[in-house]
Design a protein around this motif. Structure first.
Motif, short mmCIF file in Angstrom:
data_model
loop_
_atom_site.label_atom_id
_atom_site.label_comp_id
_atom_site.label_asym_id
_atom_site.label_seq_id
_atom_site.Cartn_x
_atom_site.Cartn_y
_atom_site.Cartn_z
N ARG A 177 0.81 -1.21 0.00
CA ARG A 177 0.00 0.00 0.00
C ARG A 177 0.85 1.26 0.00
NH1 ARG A 177 -2.18 -3.56 3.47
NH2 ARG A 177 -1.24 -2.52 5.25
N SER A 178 2.15 1.12 0.04
CA SER A 178 3.06 2.26 0.02
C SER A 178 3.96 2.14 -1.21
CB SER A 178 3.88 2.28 1.30
OG SER A 178 4.72 3.41 1.33
N LEU A 179 4.97 2.95 -1.26
CA LEU A 179 5.87 2.92 -2.41
C LEU A 179 6.84 1.74 -2.34
CD1 LEU A 179 6.49 4.40 -4.99
CD2 LEU A 179 8.13 5.77 -3.75
N ASN A 180 7.49 1.56 -1.22
CA ASN A 180 8.41 0.43 -1.04
C ASN A 180 7.64 -0.79 -0.57
OD1 ASN A 180 10.92 1.14 -1.87
ND2 ASN A 180 11.58 1.92 0.11
N SER A 181 7.82 -1.89 -1.28
CA SER A 181 7.16 -3.13 -0.91
C SER A 181 8.01 -4.30 -1.38
CB SER A 181 5.77 -3.21 -1.56
OG SER A 181 5.89 -3.45 -2.95
N SER A 182 7.57 -5.50 -1.12
CA SER A 182 8.32 -6.69 -1.54
C SER A 182 7.99 -7.09 -2.98
CB SER A 182 8.02 -7.85 -0.59
OG SER A 182 6.63 -8.12 -0.60
N PHE A 183 7.13 -6.35 -3.64
CA PHE A 183 6.72 -6.67 -5.00
C PHE A 183 7.71 -6.10 -6.01
CE2 PHE A 183 2.95 -6.67 -2.40
CZ PHE A 183 2.37 -7.88 -2.73
N ALA A 184 7.71 -6.63 -7.23
CA ALA A 184 8.58 -6.12 -8.28
C ALA A 184 8.00 -4.81 -8.80
CB ALA A 184 8.67 -7.14 -9.42
N ASP A 185 8.72 -3.74 -8.57
CA ASP A 185 8.33 -2.41 -9.04
C ASP A 185 9.32 -1.99 -10.12
OD1 ASP A 185 7.60 -1.43 -5.66
OD2 ASP A 185 6.31 -2.36 -7.13
N LEU A 186 8.81 -1.72 -11.32
CA LEU A 186 9.67 -1.50 -12.47
C LEU A 186 9.46 -0.14 -13.10
CD1 LEU A 186 8.75 -4.91 -14.13
CD2 LEU A 186 10.73 -4.45 -12.67
N GLN A 187 10.47 0.36 -13.75
CA GLN A 187 10.43 1.53 -14.60
C GLN A 187 9.84 2.78 -13.95
OE1 GLN A 187 8.05 -0.53 -17.49
NE2 GLN A 187 9.82 -1.03 -18.73
N PRO A 188 10.33 3.18 -12.78
CA PRO A 188 9.77 4.38 -12.15
C PRO A 188 10.15 5.65 -12.90
CG PRO A 188 11.71 3.65 -10.96
CD PRO A 188 11.42 2.60 -12.01
N ARG A 189 9.22 6.57 -12.97
CA ARG A 189 9.46 7.90 -13.55
C ARG A 189 8.94 8.93 -12.57
NH1 ARG A 189 9.78 6.21 -18.96
NH2 ARG A 189 11.59 4.87 -18.87
N VAL A 190 9.69 9.99 -12.38
CA VAL A 190 9.35 11.03 -11.42
C VAL A 190 8.94 12.30 -12.15
CG1 VAL A 190 10.27 12.46 -9.56
CG2 VAL A 190 11.02 10.10 -9.78
N ILE A 219 4.82 10.55 -17.15
CA ILE A 219 3.76 11.39 -16.59
C ILE A 219 4.06 12.86 -16.84
CG2 ILE A 219 4.85 11.41 -14.31
CD1 ILE A 219 1.98 11.28 -13.12
N SER A 220 3.00 13.64 -17.09
CA SER A 220 3.17 15.08 -17.27
C SER A 220 3.57 15.71 -15.94
CB SER A 220 1.88 15.71 -17.81
OG SER A 220 0.81 15.53 -16.91
N GLU A 221 4.10 16.91 -15.99
CA GLU A 221 4.62 17.56 -14.79
C GLU A 221 3.57 17.73 -13.70
OE1 GLU A 221 6.55 21.85 -13.75
OE2 GLU A 221 7.28 20.80 -15.54
N ASN A 222 2.34 18.07 -14.07
CA ASN A 222 1.30 18.28 -13.07
C ASN A 222 0.62 16.98 -12.63
OD1 ASN A 222 -0.38 17.64 -15.21
ND2 ASN A 222 -1.39 19.63 -15.28
#
Length: 164
Positions: free
Chosen positions: A25-38, A83-86
């Motif tokens: 339910r948060s950002l860090n977890s034990s699941f595979a999280d791929l290709q993050p964009r900020v 994702i767009s800036e806003n």
């Protein structure tokens, strides 16, 4: 598992650590999280948290996942989000019934559209400009990987030819 200790821009780089949460339910977890964009306050990424490859949006200000109604579907494999800036517009590569497409999701209207539905080619690796008006992606339409530019209405833009 990808631990999200990421550098966010603003007045200068700052290292931000997000706490580990085993339930996903948060950002860090034990699941595979791929290709993050900020982008500004948001982090968009692909994860297998729900048992299939879905797209997630995390708000770094309120420290929680953002609901994306109408975006994730059981028959749509997602990758390469941007994702767009806003944070209003999310673009990603998707595959449905073996056919690739570039999809645009509008968080305000909750609408998902395939921008390349009429393009007879494989497509991949989209990115969206900060203002959300232009989407660039790779296409194999000419038998090689070229970069195409589309507006957010799904209309092709003229290629850039002057590289001064």
């Amino acid at each position: 598992m990808l631990c999200f200790a990421t550098v966010l821009s603003g007045c200068g780089p700052q290292l931000v650590n997000f706490p580990f949460e085993p339930g996903g339910r948060s950002l860090n977890s034990s699941f595979a999280d791929l290709q993050p964009r900020v982008s500004e306050r948001y982090i968009v990424f692909v994860s297998d948290r729900s048992g299939s490859q879905n797209l997630y949006l995390y708000d770094t200000v309120v420290h929680s996942l953002v609901e994306l109604p109408g975006l994730n579907a059981i028959d749509l494999l997602v990758s390469s989000p941007s994702i767009s800036e806003n944070g209003r517009l999310i673009v990603f590569a998707g595959s449905r019934e073996g056919r690739s497409g570039i999809y645009l999701y509008d968080r305000e209207t909750r609408q998902l559209r395939n921008l390349t539905e009429n393009l007879k080619a494989e497509v991949r690796n989209p990115t969206i400009t900060a203002d959300g008006n232009t989407i660039a992606f790779e296409s194999s339409a000419d038998g090689q990987w070229d970069i195409l530019l589309y507006n957010r209405d799904g209309q092709p833009l003229e290629p850039l030819t002057d590289f001064r």
